[in-house]
Enzyme design. Structure first.
Site, mmCIF file in Angstrom:
data_model
loop_
_atom_site.group_PDB
_atom_site.id
_atom_site.type_symbol
_atom_site.label_atom_id
_atom_site.label_comp_id
_atom_site.label_asym_id
_atom_site.label_seq_id
_atom_site.Cartn_x
_atom_site.Cartn_y
_atom_site.Cartn_z
ATOM 1 N N GLU A 170 -1.893 0.675 -5.786
ATOM 2 C CA GLU A 170 -0.835 -0.036 -5.182
ATOM 3 C C GLU A 170 0.210 -0.767 -5.986
ATOM 4 O O GLU A 170 0.298 -0.620 -7.155
ATOM 5 C CB GLU A 170 -1.630 -1.347 -4.693
ATOM 6 N N ARG A 225 -15.185 -3.313 -5.012
ATOM 7 C CA ARG A 225 -14.009 -3.880 -5.259
ATOM 8 C C ARG A 225 -13.957 -4.943 -6.433
ATOM 9 O O ARG A 225 -14.917 -5.554 -6.628
ATOM 10 C CB ARG A 225 -13.747 -4.637 -3.993
ATOM 11 N N ARG A 255 -4.411 -4.789 -13.380
ATOM 12 C CA ARG A 255 -2.907 -5.391 -12.728
ATOM 13 C C ARG A 255 -2.136 -5.030 -14.204
ATOM 14 O O ARG A 255 -2.180 -5.787 -14.912
ATOM 15 C CB ARG A 255 -3.163 -6.745 -12.365
ATOM 16 N N ARG A 286 -9.674 -5.936 -13.365
ATOM 17 C CA ARG A 286 -10.536 -6.796 -12.606
ATOM 18 C C ARG A 286 -11.712 -5.811 -12.490
ATOM 19 O O ARG A 286 -11.646 -4.827 -11.634
ATOM 20 C CB ARG A 286 -9.880 -6.996 -11.297
ATOM 21 N N ASN A 304 2.198 -4.128 -5.906
ATOM 22 C CA ASN A 304 2.215 -5.345 -5.372
ATOM 23 C C ASN A 304 3.726 -6.175 -5.577
ATOM 24 O O ASN A 304 4.068 -6.246 -6.787
ATOM 25 C CB ASN A 304 1.263 -6.337 -5.759
ATOM 26 N N ASP A 320 -1.132 -1.746 -9.527
ATOM 27 C CA ASP A 320 -2.569 -1.712 -9.569
ATOM 28 C C ASP A 320 -2.930 -0.289 -9.950
ATOM 29 O O ASP A 320 -2.477 0.912 -9.616
ATOM 30 C CB ASP A 320 -3.230 -1.934 -8.294
ATOM 31 N N LYS A 378 -8.968 1.806 3.634
ATOM 32 C CA LYS A 378 -8.573 0.543 3.643
ATOM 33 C C LYS A 378 -7.237 0.482 4.540
ATOM 34 O O LYS A 378 -6.579 1.316 4.917
ATOM 35 C CB LYS A 378 -8.122 0.063 2.443
ATOM 36 N N LYS A 402 0.686 -0.981 -0.009
ATOM 37 C CA LYS A 402 0.031 -0.008 -0.154
ATOM 38 C C LYS A 402 0.866 1.084 -0.077
ATOM 39 O O LYS A 402 0.492 2.315 -0.816
ATOM 40 C CB LYS A 402 -0.959 0.058 1.363
#
Length: 318
Positions: free
Chosen positions: A281, A233, A210, A225, A283, A273, A160, A125
């Protein structure tokens, strides 16, 4: 090459979509030797090297009984050509400790991907804070009053936890502020826990993309997504629908800017993301989406990754 995958138990793999399995399958196709262990099986004792109880495996091609295993044996991590840290989040204390064991293995000559120090230095994050030019309005705080001021300014916000995964613990609060107090209490725990707050990006309706970065370069296709029904979400774990798409000009710009920086720090693979034009984000623990992109576009992401891994293993150690 001899490859060690540090991952969750093999029995938990859903091989039709598992990225670690896609890596294994491509490695086996190229003739590399596969071994696996879990983080709990890694150990160090004074006078010795970092070792693990590893299990050699061979892939069968069967969708159910998909591997056969050798008897476990204690092997030093430095005896492998590459060690791939593919344990899924959460990044908890035990994951943190594992990175220190892996860093000791590096001092003994192991090649670990992603680099343990980089895993620690890039919380998924908070890693975006380094790139403000690519993110939307964002707040990180432990102060409930800060959150209320941010909501007053931006009206429609996402809250979050910093240690969440798969969309866990994400809340949206609209202009009416309904349930904001309760949500702050749940996430903030009276100032004991930091919270990330971001302005809601309506482009989420078109997908949380992504963008995979391999060896410093963005993969030509991303996986959007898309939230389903009334869900906010897009995470696949939260029921989002994955749709592979070519990178947009903005996606490419982000990938080209972040890729070389992440690679220089030992992040062979990262998943950025992007919602609309904004990074949300980065990852680095065990990025996924290899198989979904391949199934829908024919872009062989696992092959691109194995090319990068082989090249990294040939290059001199940093």
């Amino acid at each position: 090459m001899k490859l060690l995958f540090i991952a969750d138990p093999l029995q938990t793999f859903k091989i039709y979509k598992d990225t670690t399995f896609a890596m294994m399958r491509e490695a086996a196709r190229r003739g590399h030797t596969l071994a696996v262990c879990e983080p709990r099986q890694v150990m160090w004792q004074r006078g010795g090297r970092v070792t693990a109880q590893v299990t050699g495996i061979r892939l069968t091609g069967d969708p159910v009984e998909w591997y056969v295993a050798d008897a476990p044996a204690s092997v030093a991590l430095a005896d492998f050509d590459a060690v791939l840290m593919r344990k899924d989040p959460p990044f908890d204390s035990e994951y943190f400790y594992a990175t220190h064991l892996l860093e000791q293995a590096e001092r003994e000559g192991a090649r670990v991907f992603n680099k343990p120090r980089a895993l620690r230095d890039h919380p998924e994050k908070l890693a975006i804070l380094e790139f403000p030019q690519f993110i939307g309005p964002t707040l990180v705080t432990r102060d409930a009053a800060d959150i209320r001021r941010f909501h007053e300014e931006h009206q429609d916000i996402i809250l979050k936890p910093l240690d969440g995964m798969g969309g866990m613990g994400i809340f949206r609060v609209g202009p009416d502020g309904r349930n904001l107090g309760s949500i702050i209490e749940t996430l903030n725990r009276e100032g004991a826990q930091s919270v990330m707050v971001q302005r809601f990006l309506p482009e989420i309706a078109d997908g949380d993309k992504r963008v995979l970065i391999i060896g410093g370069k963005p993969v030509p296709f991303c996986l959007a997504r898309i939230p389903q029904g009334s869900e906010v979400r897009g995470n696949l774990a939260a029921g989002g629908k994955g749709v592979a798409r070519p990178l947009s000009a903005r996606d490419q710009e982000i990938g080209n800017a972040l890729g070389p920086i992440l690679q220089s720090r030992g992040l062979l693979l990262a998943g950025v993301d992007v919602i609309g034009d904004c990074v949300t984000e980065i990852n680095v623990t065990s990025p996924t989406c290899f198989q979904e992109i391949f199934d829908q576009t024919g872009c062989d992401v696992a092959s691109l990754f194995m090319d990068a891994l082989e090249a990294a293993c040939i290059a001199p150690s940093a």
